[in-house]
Design an enzyme around this catalytic site. Structure first.
Site, PDB file in Angstrom:
ATOM      1  N   LYS A  11      47.014  32.349  38.440  1.00  0.00           N
ATOM      2  CA  LYS A  11      47.838  32.500  39.855  1.00  0.00           C
ATOM      3  C   LYS A  11      47.475  31.219  40.342  1.00  0.00           C
ATOM      4  O   LYS A  11      46.800  30.071  40.256  1.00  0.00           O
ATOM      5  CB  LYS A  11      47.187  33.567  40.853  1.00  0.00           C
ATOM      6  CG  LYS A  11      47.165  34.890  39.789  1.00  0.00           C
ATOM      7  CD  LYS A  11      46.827  35.998  40.508  1.00  0.00           C
ATOM      8  CE  LYS A  11      46.660  37.284  39.853  1.00  0.00           C
ATOM      9  NZ  LYS A  11      46.460  38.538  40.932  1.00  0.00           N
ATOM     10  N   TYR A  51      55.114  43.471  40.143  1.00  0.00           N
ATOM     11  CA  TYR A  51      54.423  43.624  40.644  1.00  0.00           C
ATOM     12  C   TYR A  51      55.302  45.175  41.490  1.00  0.00           C
ATOM     13  O   TYR A  51      54.451  45.794  42.588  1.00  0.00           O
ATOM     14  CB  TYR A  51      53.909  43.294  42.094  1.00  0.00           C
ATOM     15  CG  TYR A  51      52.495  42.026  41.713  1.00  0.00           C
ATOM     16  CD1 TYR A  51      51.160  42.704  40.812  1.00  0.00           C
ATOM     17  CD2 TYR A  51      52.503  40.765  41.881  1.00  0.00           C
ATOM     18  CE1 TYR A  51      50.655  42.284  40.270  1.00  0.00           C
ATOM     19  CE2 TYR A  51      51.818  40.148  41.604  1.00  0.00           C
ATOM     20  CZ  TYR A  51      50.297  40.144  41.195  1.00  0.00           C
ATOM     21  OH  TYR A  51      49.334  39.423  40.482  1.00  0.00           O
ATOM     22  N   ASN A 114      42.368  36.110  43.100  1.00  0.00           N
ATOM     23  CA  ASN A 114      41.568  36.468  42.352  1.00  0.00           C
ATOM     24  C   ASN A 114      41.901  36.085  41.070  1.00  0.00           C
ATOM     25  O   ASN A 114      41.631  36.024  40.382  1.00  0.00           O
ATOM     26  CB  ASN A 114      41.171  38.505  42.319  1.00  0.00           C
ATOM     27  CG  ASN A 114      42.930  38.803  41.506  1.00  0.00           C
ATOM     28  OD1 ASN A 114      43.185  38.190  41.715  1.00  0.00           O
ATOM     29  ND2 ASN A 114      42.424  40.331  41.320  1.00  0.00           N
ATOM     30  N   HIS A 117      45.901  37.514  36.833  1.00  0.00           N
ATOM     31  CA  HIS A 117      47.071  38.640  36.342  1.00  0.00           C
ATOM     32  C   HIS A 117      46.491  39.123  34.609  1.00  0.00           C
ATOM     33  O   HIS A 117      46.506  37.600  34.402  1.00  0.00           O
ATOM     34  CB  HIS A 117      48.021  38.430  36.430  1.00  0.00           C
ATOM     35  CG  HIS A 117      48.431  39.667  35.756  1.00  0.00           C
ATOM     36  ND1 HIS A 117      49.022  40.833  36.936  1.00  0.00           N
ATOM     37  CD2 HIS A 117      49.230  39.710  35.022  1.00  0.00           C
ATOM     38  CE1 HIS A 117      49.538  42.084  36.557  1.00  0.00           C
ATOM     39  NE2 HIS A 117      49.999  41.258  35.246  1.00  0.00           N
ATOM     40  N   GLU A 128      56.437  43.350  30.732  1.00  0.00           N
ATOM     41  CA  GLU A 128      55.706  41.738  32.153  1.00  0.00           C
ATOM     42  C   GLU A 128      56.349  41.190  31.175  1.00  0.00           C
ATOM     43  O   GLU A 128      57.105  39.616  31.165  1.00  0.00           O
ATOM     44  CB  GLU A 128      53.972  41.895  32.396  1.00  0.00           C
ATOM     45  CG  GLU A 128      54.089  42.819  33.418  1.00  0.00           C
ATOM     46  CD  GLU A 128      52.642  42.981  33.774  1.00  0.00           C
ATOM     47  OE1 GLU A 128      51.866  42.118  33.164  1.00  0.00           O
ATOM     48  OE2 GLU A 128      52.233  44.291  34.566  1.00  0.00           O
TER      49      GLU A 128
HETATM   50  P1  DAT Z   1      44.555  43.803  39.074  1.00  0.00           P
HETATM   51  O1  DAT Z   1      45.540  42.076  39.171  1.00  0.00           O
HETATM   52  O2  DAT Z   1      43.353  44.063  38.499  1.00  0.00           O
HETATM   53  O3  DAT Z   1      45.735  43.690  37.961  1.00  0.00           O
HETATM   54  P2  DAT Z   1      45.767  45.805  41.012  1.00  0.00           P
HETATM   55  O4  DAT Z   1      47.324  45.224  39.787  1.00  0.00           O
HETATM   56  O5  DAT Z   1      45.305  47.151  41.161  1.00  0.00           O
HETATM   57  O6  DAT Z   1      44.560  44.531  39.991  1.00  0.00           O
HETATM   58  O7  DAT Z   1      46.325  44.786  41.796  1.00  0.00           O
HETATM   59  C1  DAT Z   1      47.109  43.618  41.794  1.00  0.00           C
HETATM   60  C2  DAT Z   1      46.969  42.545  42.961  1.00  0.00           C
HETATM   61  O8  DAT Z   1      47.367  43.289  44.167  1.00  0.00           O
HETATM   62  C3  DAT Z   1      45.540  42.223  42.224  1.00  0.00           C
HETATM   63  O9  DAT Z   1      45.095  41.165  41.352  1.00  0.00           O
HETATM   64  C4  DAT Z   1      44.765  41.510  43.614  1.00  0.00           C
HETATM   65  C5  DAT Z   1      45.901  42.624  44.690  1.00  0.00           C
HETATM   66  N1  DAT Z   1      45.058  43.536  45.223  1.00  0.00           N
HETATM   67  C6  DAT Z   1      45.245  44.487  44.765  1.00  0.00           C
HETATM   68  N2  DAT Z   1      44.568  45.707  45.498  1.00  0.00           N
HETATM   69  C7  DAT Z   1      44.087  45.141  46.481  1.00  0.00           C
HETATM   70  C8  DAT Z   1      43.351  45.223  48.316  1.00  0.00           C
HETATM   71  N3  DAT Z   1      43.057  46.160  48.329  1.00  0.00           N
HETATM   72  N4  DAT Z   1      43.578  44.488  49.198  1.00  0.00           N
HETATM   73  C9  DAT Z   1      44.252  43.079  49.472  1.00  0.00           C
HETATM   74  N5  DAT Z   1      44.696  42.735  48.056  1.00  0.00           N
HETATM   75  C10 DAT Z   1      44.890  43.891  46.586  1.00  0.00           C
HETATM   76 MG    MG Z   2      47.464  45.099  38.086  1.00  0.00          MG
END
Ligand code: DAT
Ligand code: MG
Length: 140
Positions: A11, A51, A114, A117, A128
């Protein structure tokens, strides 16, 4: 037969911090293979499609703004159980909960930044990969 493909995104926060080599190195040292690789800044439309499952979440607008905020590195990663293997290397979504030794556990502090992805299933990976690498052919 067991070979899978998954989408890795390094990212914009990780690119800004100069962690591209570190992250790709961890993926390669694990034994996974890079099958496609590109540095690019994605537009709003691709970010929203990628997303889409989070479109109704309160953090969606910030997530789209962040992922389009600068260049990212997109890669197709190949290997046995590549989807699960990459997720294990990454660590959990919240870097505070991700153990040391994982990418998020070693380099992350904020859930909003974080670093990486990785597709969460073989089905997500196919969707994707088609978004980021529309010409990718797994057996080419
Ligand atoms: P991952 O990236 O581990 O698959 P995810 O699909 O649940 O996690 O979420 C996609 C992204 O969205 C994640 O990398 C960071 C953001 N995100 C997830 N939960 C969040 C939250 N509670 N607050 C802010 N950003 C969040
Ligand atoms: Mg995810």
């Amino acid at each position: 037969a067991d070979v899978e493909h998954t989408l890795l995104l390094i990212k914009p926060d990780a690119v800004r911090r100069g962690l591209v080599g570190e992250i790709l190195s961890r993926v390669e040292r694990k034994g996974l293979r890079i099958r496609a690789l590109e540095l690019r800044t994605i537009d709003d439309d691709l970010a929203r499609r990628h997303y889409a499952e989070h479109a109704a979440k309160p953090f969606f607008a910030d997530l789209v703004a962040f992922i389009t905020s600068g260049p990212l590195v997109a890669a197709v990663i190949e290997g046995p159980r590549a989807v699960e293997t990459l997720r294990t290397l990454m660590g959990s979504t919240d870097p505070v909960a991700a153990p040391p030794g994982t990418i998020r556990g070693d380099f992350g502090l904020l859930v909003t930044e974080n670093l990486v992805h990785g597709s969460d299933s073989v089905t997500s990976a196919a969707r994707e990969i088609a978004l980021f690498f529309p010409h990718f052919a797994a057996d080419a």
